[in-house]
Write an enzyme that holds these catalytic residues in place. Structure first.
Site, PDB file in Angstrom:
ATOM      1  N   SER A   1       0.838  -1.208   0.000  1.00 47.24           N
ATOM      2  CA  SER A   1       0.000   0.000   0.000  1.00 47.24           C
ATOM      3  C   SER A   1       0.868   1.250   0.000  1.00 47.24           C
ATOM      4  O   SER A   1       1.601   1.500   0.962  1.00 47.24           O
ATOM      5  CB  SER A   1      -0.937   0.024   1.208  1.00 47.24           C
ATOM      6  OG  SER A   1      -1.544   1.293   1.282  1.00 47.24           O
TER       7      SER A   1
ATOM      8  N   GLU B   1     -10.906  22.090   0.225  1.00 45.78           N
ATOM      9  CA  GLU B   1     -10.089  22.955  -0.612  1.00 45.78           C
ATOM     10  C   GLU B   1     -10.654  23.116  -2.020  1.00 45.78           C
ATOM     11  O   GLU B   1     -10.329  24.065  -2.711  1.00 45.78           O
ATOM     12  CB  GLU B   1      -8.669  22.363  -0.675  1.00 45.78           C
ATOM     13  CG  GLU B   1      -7.658  23.320  -1.258  1.00 45.78           C
ATOM     14  CD  GLU B   1      -6.296  22.718  -1.545  1.00 45.78           C
ATOM     15  OE1 GLU B   1      -5.915  21.746  -0.867  1.00 45.78           O
ATOM     16  OE2 GLU B   1      -5.639  23.212  -2.472  1.00 45.78           O
TER      17      GLU B   1
END
Ligand SMILES: Cc1cc2nc3c(=O)[nH]c(=O)nc-3n(C[C@H](O)[C@H](O)[C@H](O)COP(=O)(O)OP(=O)(O)OC[C@H]3O[C@@H](n4cnc5c(N)ncnc54)[C@H](O)[C@@H]3O)c2cc1C
Length: 386
Positions: A187, A251
């Protein structure tokens, strides 16, 4: 999610939100009359610590945060309306923008009680500027490939690496750095963490990166054996990727993603003479209707955030469409200016200046906060096309 699951409902703005809008407008009128808010000659978020403190004094930084941390416990939609007014008027909000929009909410969601008590009231008072340390020279869109490392040492972390495009690092007090703290087999996203670093810590070097507009907003930030105490870790070690993903929804969908070049439209309308061509009026009508539909979209996402959802796909749609619109505005206004007789009373000269700045600044709209190509990838995945 599939395309049919994308459901955006337009929220009703409450009387409180509309009342706040009037308060902000009254504040702006006062600021203009006193000469503290001169007409903008640049596109983008100006930086003015005194303005930030005056906004803080009204209680408008950390507006949605709990009162115990200096907030006002108002709704996300009220915050939306306030920011819409500040941005449309080109108020220089850069000194608190990142802390109010992103760093504060991340600390509120993932920080320790000590971090919340230490940072949030100071942000709300307008005393702290934060910057974002994500991008690196070789890791922008592919952020998970970042090379900055934070190694565990007794009592804290030792950070080494290099960040780039760090807006306002030279004016900030703190940077939240995304760094690899461990390696997890299979990962890339696990093992990354967020760490708050005081930019004056020994080993931190900030160097300017000059923009095409000849301005110093960006920086390169170098970390050489920077020691950060344990209490600088934000959230769980290794969970930084998930934390940053939550942060990006804040954002990507706000009014700053469709209002960056709004002043050009407003100021153009001010200087068009009585013989304005029909083609110009049609172009302005088209821009205005586009602007209004983007606003509806962006407001719908704000409402989802208010309901505690994480609308990453929807936020990406707003940013993709909104930033394209911002760039198109610059093109349209440039074409109109070259074909119209403008009223000449100083305002037209200022519009020319604003346009010149916008031309050098506009390419950034579709890069900052994640490029449009990356956003389209997120959207495609979100609606099951990829
Ligand atoms: C005004 C501005 C302010 C910024 N402020 C900050 C800040 O404060 N902190 C911070 O950390 N960063 C900041 N950035 C950096 C910004 O986040 C990165 O520039 C952005 O994420 C892109 O990374 P890159 O520049 O490395 O481009 P790259 O990732 O190298 O991309 C280059 C091009 O390739 C395309 N591309 C890359 N990967 C793919 C893909 N998988 N599929 C399709 N196309 C792809 C991109 O869309 C782009 O067009 C800022 C940038 C700007 C312009």
């Amino acid at each position: 999610m599939s395309a049919t699951n994308l459901k955006l409902e337009l929220p009703q703005l409450t009387p409180e939100a509309e009342h706040l809008r009037q308060e902000v407008r009254a504040f702006l009128a006062e600021e203009r009359t006193s000469g503290r808010l001169p007409p903008a000659e640049k596109i983008g978020l100006g930086f003015d610590r005194d303005m930030t403190r005056r906004i803080a004094a009204r209680g408008w930084i950390g507006l949605t945060w709990p009162k115990q941390y200096g907030g006002k416990e108002r709704s996300a939609l009220e915050r939306y309306v306030m920011n819409e007014e500040l941005l449309a008027a080109a108020v220089p909000v850069g000194a608190h923008w990142v802390a109010d929009r992103q760093s504060g909410p991340v600390l509120l969601k993932f920080g320790t009680e000590e971090q919340k008590q230490f940072f949030l009231p100071k942000i709300a008072a307008g005393d702290l500027t934060f910057c974002i340390g994500m991008s690196e020279p070789e890791s922008g869109s592919d952020l998970a490939s970042l090379k900055t490392r934070a190694e565990k040492v007794p009592g804290g972390w030792r950070v080494n690496g290099r960040k780039i495009w760090t807006t306002n690092a030279h004016r900030a007090h703190y940077i939240i750095v995304l760094a690899r703290t461990s390696t997890v087999e299979g990962s890339r996203h696990a093992g990354i963490s967020q760490i708050i670093i005081d930019v004056t810590t020994p080993g931190v070097t900030i160097s300017p990166v000059w923009s095409m507009a000849g301005e110093h907003d960006f920086n390169e930030v170098l970390f050489e054996d920077v020691f950060v105490p344990d209490d600088g870790l934000v959230g769980q070690e290794g969970n930084g990727w998930n934390q940053v993903s939550a942060e990006l929804a804040y954002e990507r969908s706000g009014p700053e993603r469709w209002l960056s070049s709004f002043r050009l439209i407003a100021e153009l309308i001010d200087v068009l003479g009585p013989d304005t061509r029909t083609a110009t009026l049609e172009e302005l009508g088209r821009l205005t209707s586009h602007l209004l539909s983007l606003r509806q979209l962006s407001l719908s996402v704000a409402s989802m955030i208010q309901q505690g959802k994480s609308p990453n796909v929807e936020a990406s749609i707003v940013k993709d469409l909104g930033t394209k619109f911002e760039q198109e505005t610059v093109r349209v206004v440039r074409n109109i200016i070259s074909s119209e007789d403008l009223v000449s009373d100083g305002k037209a000269e200022r519009l020319q200046k604003l346009l010149y700045h916008a031309l050098t600044y506009a390419p950034a709209f579709t890069i900052r906060g994640g490029t449009n190509e990356i956003l389209r990838g997120i959207i495609a995945k979100g609606i099951g096309l990829r």
